[in-house]
Scaffold this active site. Structure first.
Site, PDB file in Angstrom:
ATOM      1  N   GLU A 193       7.922  30.657 133.319  1.00 49.80           N
ATOM      2  CA  GLU A 193       9.294  30.860 132.846  1.00 49.80           C
ATOM      3  C   GLU A 193       9.578  32.299 132.432  1.00 49.80           C
ATOM      4  O   GLU A 193       8.831  32.896 131.634  1.00 49.80           O
ATOM      5  CB  GLU A 193       9.575  29.940 131.659  1.00 49.80           C
TER       6      GLU A 193
ATOM      7  N   LYS B 290      11.652  34.295 130.209  1.00 52.50           N
ATOM      8  CA  LYS B 290      12.355  34.050 128.943  1.00 52.50           C
ATOM      9  C   LYS B 290      12.255  35.312 128.093  1.00 52.50           C
ATOM     10  O   LYS B 290      11.259  35.520 127.388  1.00 52.50           O
ATOM     11  CB  LYS B 290      11.730  32.854 128.233  1.00 52.50           C
TER      12      LYS B 290
ATOM     13  N   LYS C 174      17.239  27.363 133.726  1.00 50.83           N
ATOM     14  CA  LYS C 174      16.985  26.850 132.369  1.00 50.83           C
ATOM     15  C   LYS C 174      18.156  27.256 131.493  1.00 50.83           C
ATOM     16  O   LYS C 174      18.371  28.434 131.202  1.00 50.83           O
ATOM     17  CB  LYS C 174      15.688  27.468 131.865  1.00 50.83           C
TER      18      LYS C 174
ATOM     19  N   GLU D 265      15.398  16.434 131.067  1.00 49.62           N
ATOM     20  CA  GLU D 265      14.486  16.687 129.943  1.00 49.62           C
ATOM     21  C   GLU D 265      14.633  15.658 128.833  1.00 49.62           C
ATOM     22  O   GLU D 265      15.730  15.362 128.376  1.00 49.62           O
ATOM     23  CB  GLU D 265      14.738  18.080 129.368  1.00 49.62           C
TER      24      GLU D 265
ATOM     25  N   ASN E 210       9.653  17.589 126.818  1.00 50.02           N
ATOM     26  CA  ASN E 210       9.551  18.805 126.012  1.00 50.02           C
ATOM     27  C   ASN E 210       8.756  18.529 124.747  1.00 50.02           C
ATOM     28  O   ASN E 210       9.146  17.695 123.920  1.00 50.02           O
ATOM     29  CB  ASN E 210      10.943  19.342 125.652  1.00 50.02           C
TER      30      ASN E 210
ATOM     31  N   GLU F 296       6.446  20.367 129.180  1.00 52.43           N
ATOM     32  CA  GLU F 296       7.151  21.598 128.820  1.00 52.43           C
ATOM     33  C   GLU F 296       6.801  22.033 127.396  1.00 52.43           C
ATOM     34  O   GLU F 296       6.697  21.207 126.496  1.00 52.43           O
ATOM     35  CB  GLU F 296       8.674  21.391 128.860  1.00 52.43           C
ATOM     36  N   SER F 297       6.577  23.321 127.187  1.00 53.00           N
ATOM     37  CA  SER F 297       6.480  23.937 125.860  1.00 53.00           C
ATOM     38  C   SER F 297       5.132  23.756 125.186  1.00 53.00           C
ATOM     39  O   SER F 297       4.506  22.697 125.276  1.00 53.00           O
ATOM     40  CB  SER F 297       7.574  23.432 124.894  1.00 53.00           C
TER      41      SER F 297
HETATM   42  O1  LIG Z   1      11.584  28.522 123.206  1.00 53.44           O
HETATM   43  C1  LIG Z   1      12.214  28.315 122.153  1.00 53.44           C
HETATM   44  O2  LIG Z   1      12.042  28.962 121.101  1.00 53.44           O
HETATM   45  C2  LIG Z   1      13.272  27.261 122.110  1.00 53.44           C
HETATM   46  C3  LIG Z   1      13.970  27.045 120.922  1.00 53.44           C
HETATM   47  C4  LIG Z   1      14.973  26.089 120.898  1.00 53.44           C
HETATM   48  C5  LIG Z   1      15.267  25.330 122.024  1.00 53.44           C
HETATM   49  C6  LIG Z   1      14.567  25.540 123.220  1.00 53.44           C
HETATM   50  C7  LIG Z   1      13.577  26.501 123.252  1.00 53.44           C
HETATM   51  N1  LIG Z   1      12.881  26.775 124.418  1.00 53.44           N
HETATM   52  C8  LIG Z   1      13.259  26.231 125.669  1.00 53.44           C
HETATM   53  C9  LIG Z   1      12.082  25.645 126.299  1.00 53.44           C
HETATM   54  O3  LIG Z   1      12.066  24.487 126.548  1.00 53.44           O
HETATM   55  C10 LIG Z   1      10.926  26.575 126.525  1.00 53.44           C
HETATM   56  O4  LIG Z   1      11.421  27.859 126.796  1.00 53.44           O
HETATM   57  C11 LIG Z   1      10.017  26.167 127.671  1.00 53.44           C
HETATM   58  O5  LIG Z   1       9.696  24.804 127.614  1.00 53.44           O
HETATM   59  C12 LIG Z   1       8.728  26.995 127.591  1.00 53.44           C
HETATM   60  O6  LIG Z   1       8.161  26.801 126.300  1.00 53.44           O
HETATM   61  P1  LIG Z   1       6.969  27.784 125.800  1.00 53.44           P
HETATM   62  O7  LIG Z   1       5.910  27.801 126.881  1.00 53.44           O
HETATM   63  O8  LIG Z   1       6.462  27.155 124.509  1.00 53.44           O
HETATM   64  O9  LIG Z   1       7.579  29.128 125.584  1.00 53.44           O
END
Ligand SMILES: O=C(O)c1ccccc1NCC(=O)[C@H](O)[C@H](O)COP(=O)(O)O
Length: 254
Positions: free
Chosen positions: A53, A55, A114, A158, A179, A209-210
């Protein structure tokens, strides 16, 4: 979608901004690159299927990374990413439709949009191969899935709970992202995917995710049934090619 939902203040701010954003002037029509096929190809090649991603920042990120999105994308693909995710939310994530447009023109892998898409017209902001639809924020989930498919998008639906998974499946979702981030406290817990994935039917493509940072995190999500891993922070923080490769090679025998 209001304070009584118990969202973190950052989520309330994101949603308020999303409600104000206009959509595109003309209905888009997409000839989409298959996300499930890209994930399957990576798996067959022995790569962990990573959706890397782009970001630039986020409510839980310290600082901001304004590197060229095309350079980031090329590094992620060089690191073995099966697909890419590009934030198009500007106010809280530093994303843009132009970044997605440029990235999609520069790579051959599928690109996910996204964003916090709340209305049908917002689907027409920019073409992408897949578009994120967040169950918790959509009253007419069936309608949004249909509208996305009519335009050629692959909807990545999601969820965060088993109840939201049930809503997604009832609405015809075939690509489901779980997520690990809780929208109330913004903390992440990888057991979320493990618990929700256990309730999913075998014919659904599941994306974790995340919160995925280490090679062991990647293997843990794969053991729990992930067909793909969506990873942002752990790849964006430092060398994106090396960070991506660390995850895509996590299942290679030492
Ligand atoms: O990434 C954030 O801080 C966030 C905060 C609030 C709502 C959504 C958020 N992120 C969107 C996502 O779902 C993530 O960018 C994506 O899943 C990747 O997550 P990561 O690998 O933990 O950065």
């Amino acid at each position: 979608m209001n304070a009584s939902e118990g969202y973190a203040p950052a989520i309330e701010s994101i949603l308020a901004a999303a409600r104000e954003r206009e959509g595109g002037d003309e209905r888009v029509s997409v000839d989409a690159r298959s996300l499930p096929a890209a994930l399957s190809t990576a798996d067959a090649d022995g790569r962990v299927p990573v959706i890397a991603e782009i970001k630039p920042t986020s409510p839980t990120t310290d600082g901001r990374r304004d590197a060229d999105p095309v350079a980031l994308a090329e590094a992620m693909v060089e690191g073995g990413a099966a697909a890419l995710s590009v934030l198009t939310e500007p106010a809280h994530f530093g994303g843009s439709p132009d970044a997605l447009r440029d990235v999609r023109a520069a790579v051959d892998v599928p690109v996910l949009r996204k964003d916090f898409v709340l209305e049908e017209a917002q689907l027409d902001t920019v073409e992408a191969d897949a578009v994120l639809l967040i169950v918790r924020f959509l009253d007419d989930l069936d309608g949004m899935i249909e509208a996305a498919r009519e335009r050629g998008f692959q909807p990545l639906v999601e969820v965060h709970t088993a109840a939201e998974l049930d809503r997604a499946l009832a609405a015809g979702a075939e690509l489901v992202g779980v997520n690990n981030r809780d929208l109330a406290r913004l903390d992440v817990d990888l057991s979320t995917f493990e618990q929700v994935a256990a309730e999913a039917p075998a014919d659904v493509t599941l994306i974790a995710e995340s919160g995925i940072g280490s090679s062991e995190d990647a293997r843990r999500m794969r053991r729990a049934g992930a067909d793909g891993l969506l990873v942002g922070s752990a790849i964006m923080d430092g060398d994106p090619e090396a960070n991506t490769r660390r995850l895509t090679t996590a299942e290679v025998e030492a």
